[in-house]
Design a protein around this motif. Structure first.
Motif, PDB file in Angstrom:
ATOM      1  N   GLU A 197      41.736  40.508  32.641  1.00 55.53           N
ATOM      2  CA  GLU A 197      42.795  41.518  32.691  1.00 55.53           C
ATOM      3  C   GLU A 197      42.164  42.908  32.706  1.00 55.53           C
ATOM      4  N   GLU A 200      44.401  49.447  35.021  1.00 61.29           N
ATOM      5  CA  GLU A 200      44.715  49.945  36.363  1.00 61.29           C
ATOM      6  C   GLU A 200      43.671  50.922  36.876  1.00 61.29           C
ATOM      7  N   HIS A 259      41.350  34.515  40.627  1.00 56.90           N
ATOM      8  CA  HIS A 259      42.370  35.224  39.849  1.00 56.90           C
ATOM      9  C   HIS A 259      42.252  36.743  39.989  1.00 56.90           C
ATOM     10  N   ALA A 260      41.361  37.197  40.866  1.00 57.25           N
ATOM     11  CA  ALA A 260      41.140  38.637  41.023  1.00 57.25           C
ATOM     12  C   ALA A 260      42.370  39.320  41.616  1.00 57.25           C
ATOM     13  N   LYS A 261      42.594  40.559  41.157  1.00 60.46           N
ATOM     14  CA  LYS A 261      43.728  41.337  41.663  1.00 60.46           C
ATOM     15  C   LYS A 261      43.286  42.638  42.316  1.00 60.46           C
ATOM     16  N   VAL A 262      42.014  43.000  42.149  1.00 60.97           N
ATOM     17  CA  VAL A 262      41.501  44.233  42.747  1.00 60.97           C
ATOM     18  C   VAL A 262      40.696  43.894  43.997  1.00 60.97           C
ATOM     19  N   CYS A 287      38.271  34.119  47.181  1.00 60.56           N
ATOM     20  CA  CYS A 287      38.838  35.332  46.577  1.00 60.56           C
ATOM     21  C   CYS A 287      40.326  35.478  46.898  1.00 60.56           C
ATOM     22  N   ALA A 288      41.120  35.719  45.851  1.00 62.91           N
ATOM     23  CA  ALA A 288      42.575  35.810  46.012  1.00 62.91           C
ATOM     24  C   ALA A 288      43.057  37.220  46.297  1.00 62.91           C
ATOM     25  N   SER A 289      42.227  38.212  46.063  1.00 59.60           N
ATOM     26  CA  SER A 289      42.652  39.603  46.240  1.00 59.60           C
ATOM     27  C   SER A 289      42.232  40.118  47.613  1.00 59.60           C
ATOM     28  N   LYS A 290      42.540  41.356  47.892  1.00 63.38           N
ATOM     29  CA  LYS A 290      42.062  41.990  49.116  1.00 63.38           C
ATOM     30  C   LYS A 290      40.543  41.919  49.126  1.00 63.38           C
ATOM     31  N   LYS A 291      39.974  41.608  50.294  1.00 64.86           N
ATOM     32  CA  LYS A 291      38.531  41.369  50.316  1.00 64.86           C
ATOM     33  C   LYS A 291      37.930  41.784  51.654  1.00 64.86           C
TER      34      LYS A 291
END
Length: 320
Positions: A197, A200, A259-262, A287-291
């Motif tokens: 977690e 921001e 689980h990445a969000k960044v 990777c689950a986030s923007k990459k």
């Protein structure tokens, strides 16, 4: 008399079994301790001020040795503000803050296994300035002048990363924008942190030459030593638990990026013979986030920026 002889016989057999089990236990502990010392223990360091001349002996670095030395020395000539935190387990960890612009985003940079920030990330401050970022260059636990003697391949280092984030927000204000950046084990540190977690303030991650998990890279090195990984790994894991007091499988980059969000910018040299380039490809795919990803032809381990500096800078600017 017959019963007595039978009891004696069984008594001797039980004693032999117990002695055998004790010997096996002692051998297991001894091998685990040797594995612990080889993989996780870093002895007390000598004066790190002379380390600009101690560069990796691998021939991969030969063409860049002079450039690496010059960049390390140049970094030490820049003005900086010393930084210091306490880890969750009471270790004093040290860093240096280099300012490009007070209002600019900040990169918190982490070096590799048994590495030194100014050497492993040589050119890192220059590269960050080129993309308009300030830099908080930190040494990992048990490295440089930091406290500790146990390296955990990202397991505890990811928690140290969270402490450095807290420090940056406290020192530079609640609006500071942060990019987590690392090479090799430093890449594992920041990608594992990316699965936690994050506040921001963290706007992205730069993951250079990282591995999928501690187990994967350790087993790869065991294989390079012409030893059987499946046989050796249990001793490595037990050594970490018994003598390092941590679980080497408690976290991994592969699980974290799911689980990445960044946004995460991955990079890896295609000629890396230490951490296989395929590991970064797997991380990128998971990777689950923007990459985004940059695979650098001809670059050995941790040499992406030195091999293609202009392309590397452009790719990071595009990523964030």
């Amino acid at each position: 008399k017959g019963c007595y002889n039978i009891a004696n016989l069984f008594g001797d057999e039980i004693m032999w079994i117990l002695m055998t089990l004790l010997a096996l236990a002692l051998i297991t502990v001894l091998i685990s301790y040797i594995c612990f010392r080889m993989a996780f223990y870093n002895p007390p360091r000598r004066d790190t001020e002379s380390f600009e001349a101690v560069l990796p002996p691998n021939e991969t670095y030969a063409p860049y040795r002079e450039q690496m030395r010059d960049l390390t020395i140049e970094t030490r000539s820049f003005p900086y503000e010393p930084a210091q935190i306490k880890s969750f387990d009471g270790l004093t960890l040290l860093g240096k803050y280099y300012e490009y612009d007070p209002a600019a985003p900040m990169e918190i940079m982490f070096p590799g296994y048994r590495g030194l920030a100014e050497r492993d990330l040589c050119g890192g401050v220059q590269r960050a300035f080129a993309v308009g970022h300030n830099v908080l260059l930190v040494d990992q636990r048990a490295c440089g002048k930091c406290d500790g003697n146990i390296i955990t391949f990202g397991i505890y280092e990811r928690l140290d990363c969270m402490k450095w984030i807290d420090y940056a927000i406290s020192r530079f204000g609640p609006d500071v924008k942060i990019v987590l950046s690392g090479v090799s084990m430093g890449s594992a540190t920041v990608t594992m942190a990316a699965g936690m977690e994050l506040p921001e303030n963290v706007i992205g991650v730069v993951a250079d030459s990282g591995y999928t998990s501690p187990k994967d890279i350790i087993c790869k090195v065991i294989s390079d030593m012409h030893l059987p990984p499946k046989l050796a790994w249990p001793f490595v894991k037990l050594g970490a638990k018994l003598f390092g007091h941590f679980d080497i499988e408690a976290a991994s980059s592969m699980e974290a990026v799911k689980h990445a969000k960044v946004p995460i910018f991955f990079s890896h040299g295609e000629a890396d013979d230490f951490v296989p380039c395929d590991m970064t490809k797997k991380l990128y795919e998971a990777c689950a986030s923007k990459k985004s990803i940059a695979l650098i032809p001809g670059a050995g381990h941790g040499l992406c920026y030195l091999v293609q500096p202009e392309e590397y800078v452009a790719a990071i600017k595009k990523a964030f």
